[in-house]
Design a protein around this motif. Structure first.
Motif, PDB file in Angstrom:
ATOM      1  N   CYS A  50       9.623  25.309  -1.369  1.00 11.71           N
ATOM      2  CA  CYS A  50       8.196  25.566  -1.595  1.00 11.71           C
ATOM      3  C   CYS A  50       8.416  25.549  -3.084  1.00 11.71           C
ATOM      4  CB  CYS A  50       7.597  26.548  -1.533  1.00 11.71           C
ATOM      5  SG  CYS A  50       9.379  27.646  -1.829  1.00 11.71           S
ATOM      6  N   PHE A  52       8.675  28.400  -5.692  1.00 17.68           N
ATOM      7  CA  PHE A  52       9.862  28.938  -6.209  1.00 17.68           C
ATOM      8  C   PHE A  52      11.226  28.281  -5.822  1.00 17.68           C
ATOM      9  CE2 PHE A  52      13.179  31.545  -3.606  1.00 17.68           C
ATOM     10  CZ  PHE A  52      13.715  32.128  -5.069  1.00 17.68           C
ATOM     11  N   CYS A  75      14.116  35.089   1.096  1.00 20.86           N
ATOM     12  CA  CYS A  75      13.644  34.107  -0.548  1.00 20.86           C
ATOM     13  C   CYS A  75      15.075  33.434  -0.643  1.00 20.86           C
ATOM     14  CB  CYS A  75      12.476  34.534  -1.383  1.00 20.86           C
ATOM     15  SG  CYS A  75      10.922  35.357  -0.370  1.00 20.86           S
ATOM     16  N   THR A 136       8.146  36.159  -5.444  1.00 20.77           N
ATOM     17  CA  THR A 136       8.180  34.917  -5.159  1.00 20.77           C
ATOM     18  C   THR A 136       6.328  35.516  -4.347  1.00 20.77           C
ATOM     19  OG1 THR A 136       8.755  36.625  -2.791  1.00 20.77           O
ATOM     20  CG2 THR A 136      10.382  34.681  -4.155  1.00 20.77           C
ATOM     21  N   CYS A 137       6.704  35.122  -2.584  1.00 22.24           N
ATOM     22  CA  CYS A 137       5.041  34.913  -2.180  1.00 22.24           C
ATOM     23  C   CYS A 137       4.304  36.210  -2.059  1.00 22.24           C
ATOM     24  CB  CYS A 137       4.975  34.222  -0.321  1.00 22.24           C
ATOM     25  SG  CYS A 137       5.526  32.468  -0.949  1.00 22.24           S
ATOM     26  N   GLY A 168       6.082  31.165  -3.972  1.00 24.30           N
ATOM     27  CA  GLY A 168       5.954  29.870  -3.166  1.00 24.30           C
ATOM     28  C   GLY A 168       5.445  29.039  -2.145  1.00 24.30           C
ATOM     29  N   PHE A 169       3.833  30.126  -2.180  1.00 25.62           N
ATOM     30  CA  PHE A 169       2.778  29.459  -1.561  1.00 25.62           C
ATOM     31  C   PHE A 169       2.173  28.741  -2.607  1.00 25.62           C
ATOM     32  CE2 PHE A 169       1.418  34.115  -2.809  1.00 25.62           C
ATOM     33  CZ  PHE A 169       0.690  33.655  -3.865  1.00 25.62           C
TER      34      PHE A 169
HETATM   35  S1  SF4 Z   1       7.958  33.889   0.394  1.00 25.85           S
HETATM   36 FE1  SF4 Z   1       7.501  31.626  -0.602  1.00 25.85          FE
HETATM   37  S2  SF4 Z   1       8.235  32.614  -2.278  1.00 25.85           S
HETATM   38 FE2  SF4 Z   1      10.071  33.028  -0.420  1.00 25.85          FE
HETATM   39  S3  SF4 Z   1      11.079  30.859   0.767  1.00 25.85           S
HETATM   40 FE3  SF4 Z   1       8.626  31.570   1.692  1.00 25.85          FE
HETATM   41  S4  SF4 Z   1       6.918  29.916   0.729  1.00 25.85           S
HETATM   42 FE4  SF4 Z   1       9.606  30.535  -0.665  1.00 25.85          FE
END
Ligand code: SF4
Length: 965
Positions: A50, A52, A75, A136-137, A168-169
């Protein structure tokens, strides 16, 4: 409703997508540019990292910064400590920090407060120059205002706190790379003014210093007088990045990651940049050239251009000369490249230069120019692919008959499951491949991988997949029985004795020449005999000599086995030594009989009585005659084992021979078709013997093992005090050995007892020199299948498959490693063959005696008859020392890890429970060695990698004070 932070982030992402420095973008219209490059994800299909992840990859190698992940645990918890960048100083970047948000934190909206507190804790405990904070997300979704928290914390604590806004998203790893660049641009670069800016200052962007590979390049820049103002991010310091705006030029190494940063730095501070690569010889030269040219354009003295050409000419000449050495070994080999991009062109070019054929290459992240060059070089579009699903890659490996796959860790197992060599050339690689020396290293590693002997082993069919041909040679005459080999052909091998290595060069055997043995390797012969007697039920070994010999041997045995060891002495005193020992011997035997009623008294002579010339055999015959009644129910056998001859191996074999000669019933007897005698060598552990028994029994056979230390020295706790051994082979079984169908012998030193058994009873034998390694285990299983008429059980098949997997996983740690071994002859052969079979080199082989014919078969250039002093002298520069516990001081002095084998092992627990044979034991050995290498892996350093320093001061090994003269 979208938060302010999110709408700001969206605007930033649009800006990143619009990047005019990106050549892909240049080919797109305005609408397509806005959509970015990431393909929409397909739910249910495997996805990459992602945003992040991408941001953290780019920033984490900044070594003195604390990287704090503001998120629930997953994460960071699932992703930290997984990159191979190297630091020449600070290690803080390797420490993982996360706010580890709980459900309560999320529900109660306590995230920001927790983050603020975490920043303070890190500042107080670690005092970093900066803290980078990654939302993060979840924290982006719940609307934590990271920018505000970072700003407040920076003001309050007087330290740089940098928000890295890439949850990440929002997109792919690649987008995250770019957002990381944006964070540096916004919050770090240009925040400090250096006072030493100069005309030769450059920035290197997108260089991660994986395995320290930038240290192969930096000395070249130093020689040209080019100073790296900031390397972003590999081995970077916060201060350097903050001053990066004062560099005169920049090179972008991984253009897809930080191109936006390079372009914006050019825009903001007028720093011109070029895209280049340090992978491959011509690419490295081109990078140096362009760097000098850009600096000259920005005001540097043009004389640097001439110096650059001189350096390039010198370095290219050295590199091509070194590569030429690999040409004969690698010409015509077929490589499939799946690199993810930046290396494709330069690596393809360099490999083709030395005659390697490229059967396919990915061009996923290659530039348009690189793709055109590759097309031109390969002359066939068929060889080029954008990206490939694992299944297709798997098929391609066999369709195109690839000898090796060069790729990243994700496709490692595609290659390994296709039983094809593989080399990691992406993020997690273990070796540095940048610059001229890096290219030579890459080719060296390809050579090691392709030529590792495990490939032949793992591709061989299992014994149950081929029909074993068995030819039995019955002796025609009595004399021929002495050299009978009952089963000669299994699974295509025609070796006379299993484990024999045909057609190998003659081993030089270097005799002992020193007067003083330095740190002895061997333990005494009587100790070996005592050990064998300890493998018999109800036995009592008896040393015929002074009490000191017994006491030393006893202490050593106790330290090794951590058991109460039964060992007695005839306690020869001064008078007995002068007048003769028969009385002492008789008294000791009668005392033992009366006191502890053993089933067997095993007399081991020592140097004292042998030097006196006592006729111990005659003495014992007299005692037995004279004391027939008193000794009823107790066998007394004699092993002539003077300390001045042989070592454990000889003593063990002599004791077994003595038991067969003294106890086994002579003459041809009715055979029990399922009964198998096994005569194991002394070097088999308790666990080995247990495993051997289970394996033989799994074929429906009934083994009688002589000696069987697995019954007597297996580390159990009896519920009463036992004065003799309380397990092992029974005297009755020894008496009835002649009723067995066949005898299996393990170790050359056990040939003599097997021959004696055969001579007395006609039971033929098959000798295995070693049972370690896939091939020897296969042969053993074939033999059991043939003798029993039963197919290999499913458990055995599973063990073989597990060993194949271990060979595939473990061989990376063995290839090209130098091993120094000191062990008794059969164990030396066993271990040297194992290491050679895994692709290692035997740098030194030391053993105790030249008499054994197995010494000539050791797969080493020479075998030194000697001691641990010899091991230390010959093993300097090796990657691993392999010997017993006494080798630990040598290992310490040499700074080399020690693998403990043999006897004695007194500074570790569980030596007897270590499995070393057949499928499982070989698997365990692979893991043990690989783990030693991993635990002792040395982090790369700039000094060790510096190519120019290595050329000026080649590593010369200082002669050890222990070296022979
Ligand atoms: S929660 Fe979001 S930032 Fe954390 S690992 Fe998953 S996609 Fe990546």
């Amino acid at each position: 409703m979208e938060t302010d932070a999110m709408s700001l982030l969206r605007a930033k992402i649009q800006d990143v997508f619009n990047e005019p420095g990106c050549e892909k973008n240049r080919g797109k219209d305005a609408k397509a540019r806005k959509e970015g490059c990431s393909k929409p994800l397909t739910p249910g299909a495997a996805a990459g990292g992602c945003a992040f992840d991408g941001a953290k990859i780019v920033l984490q190698p900044i070594t003195d910064v604390a990287h704090l992940i503001h998120a629930p645990l997953a994460c960071e918890g699932n992703s930290w400590d997984n990159r191979g960048a190297a630091s020449s100083g600070p290690a803080l970047w390797r420490t993982s920090f996360t706010t580890d948000l709980t459900e309560l934190d999320v529900v109660m909206g306590q995230g920001e407060r927790k983050l603020f507190k975490a920043i303070l804790e890190i500042k107080e405990a670690y005092g970093p120059p900066a803290i980078f904070v990654y939302p993060t997300c979840v924290t982006a979704l719940i609307g934590d205002d990271i920018e505000a928290v970072c700003k407040r914390a920076a003001e309050k604590y007087g330290l740089a706190v940098v928000p890295v806004n890439a949850p990440g998203f929002v997109g792919s790893k690649n987008l995250g790379n770019k957002l990381a660049g944006e964070a540096l641009l916004e919050h770090v670069i240009g925040t400090i003014e250096p006072d030493d800016a100069g005309p030769y200052d450059i920035n290197i962007l997108g260089e991660f210093n994986l395995s320290g590979e930038f240290w192969l390049v930096k000395p070249l820049l130093d020689r040209l007088g080019i100073r790296v103002r900031a390397s972003i991010p590999g081995d970077a310091r916060y201060f350097d990045i903050a001053c990066a705006h004062r560099a005169r030029a920049a090179m972008v190494v991984c253009s897809t990651a930080l191109i936006n940063l390079a372009r914006k730095m050019e825009q903001r501070w007028g720093i011109p940049f070029f895209e280049g690569s340090f992978y491959g010889i011509s690419a490295t030269s081109e990078a140096l050239r362009q760097m000098s040219q850009l600096l000259v354009k920005k005001g540097a003295d043009p004389e640097i251009l001439g110096r650059t050409e001189v350096l390039i000419a010198e370095e290219e000449a050295i590199a091509w000369k070194r590569l030429a050495a690999y040409q004969p070994r690698l010409a015509g080999k077929r490589v499939l490249l799946n690199t993810g991009g930046v290396k494709s062109w330069s690596v393809v070019h360099a490999l083709m230069e030395i005659g390697i054929e490229i059967v396919g290459t990915s061009v996923k992240k290659s530039t348009v120019e690189d793709k055109a060059r590759i097309k031109q070089m390969l002359n066939d579009d068929n060889h080029i692919f954008e990206q490939m699903a694992p299944r297709e890659l798997y098929a391609m490996l066999s369709e195109r008959k690839a000898d090796i796959l060069l790729s990243g860790g994700r496709t490692q197992f595609v290659a390994l499951k296709a039983k094809t060599p593989w080399l990691d050339i992406n993020q997690e690689r273990q070796h540095p491949y940048a610059g001229y020396d890096g290219m030579v290293e890459l080719v060296r590693q390809i050579d090691i991988a392709i030529h590792n002997p495990i490939w032949a082993q793992v591709r061989e069919p299992a014994p149950w997949d081929c029909q074993p041909t068995v030819r039995e040679e019955r002796p025609l005459t009595r004399s021929e029985t002495l050299t009978l080999h009952a089963v000669q052909e299994f699974a295509g091998t025609t070796a006379n004795d299993f484990g024999e290595c045909r057609g190998k060069p003659i081993v030089r055997i270097l005799p002992q020449t020193k007067a003083a043995a330095v740190n002895p390797l061997k333990s005494s012969q009587p100790l070996g005999a005592a050990l064998a007697f300890l493998g018999v039920y109800g036995a009592m070994p008896l040393f015929h000599g002074s009490q000191g010999c017994t006491s030393f041997a006893l202490v050593l045995l106790v330290r090794h086995f951590k058991e109460a060891i039964q060992l007695q002495t005839t306690a020869m005193d001064e008078v007995a030594t002068i007048l003769g020992g028969p009385d002492h011997l008789e008294e000791a035997i009668l005392n033992l009989k009366a006191r502890i009623k053993p089933t067997l008294i095993g007399v081991c002579t020592t140097a004292l009585v042998e030097t006196r010339g006592d006729d111990c055999a005659g003495d014992i015959a007299n005692i037995r005659l004279k004391r027939t009644k008193e000794l009823a129910g107790t066998e007394v056998v004699l092993a002539n084992t003077p300390d001045f001859d042989g070592a454990i191996e000889e003593g063990w074999a002599k004791a077994v021979t003595a038991m067969i000669e003294g106890i086994t019933r002579s003459g041809e007897q009715a055979r029990q078709s399922k009964k198998i005698v096994i005569l194991p060598g002394w070097n088999l552990t308790v666990a080995d013997i247990e495993h051997l028994r289970e394996m033989v029994e799994s074929f429906g056979l009934k083994p009688v093992i002589l000696p069987d230390v697995s019954g007597s020295l297996d580390g159990t706790v009896p519920d009463r005090w036992v004065t003799t051994t309380y397990g092992g082979t029974s005297v009755k079984d020894i008496r009835e050995l002649g009723t067995a169908e066949r005898c299996i012998v393990i170790g050359e030193h056990m040939r003599r007892p097997a021959e004696v058994l055969q001579g007395m009873t006609g039971v033929s034998y098959v000798l295995f020199r070693s049972l370690t390694g896939l091939r020897d285990a296969d042969r053993f299983v074939s033999l059991l299948s043939t003798v029993s008429g039963a197919a290999a059980p499913s458990g055995v098949r599973r063990q073989r498959s597990q060993l194949q997997d271990a060979l595939l996983d473990g061989h990376f740690h063995f290839g090209g490693k130098k091993i120094a071994i000191a062990a008794e002859p059969d164990q030396l052969y066993q271990l040297a063959s194992f290491f050679i079979g895994m692709g290692s080199e035997i740098a030194a082989a030391v053993t105790t005696a030249a008499k054994s014919k197995i010494v000539e078969e050791v797969p080493a250039q020479s075998v030194q008859i000697g001691d641990l002093g010899d091991l230390e002298a010959l093993g300097a520069g090796a990657d691993l020392l392999v010997t017993h516990s006494h080798g630990r001081q040598s290992a310490q002095r040499l700074g080399i890890p020690l693998m403990r084998v043999g006897f004695p092992i007194f500074d570790r627990l569980g030596a007897q429970h270590k499995l070393t044979i057949l499928y499982q034991g070989t698997r365990d050995l692979i893991f043990e060695v690989a783990n030693i290498f991993q635990a002792n892996g040395r982090a790369p350093t700039p000094e060790a990698l510096d190519p120019l320093r290595k050329r000026e001061t080649p590593d010369e090994l200082r002669p050890s004070p222990l070296a022979r003269h």
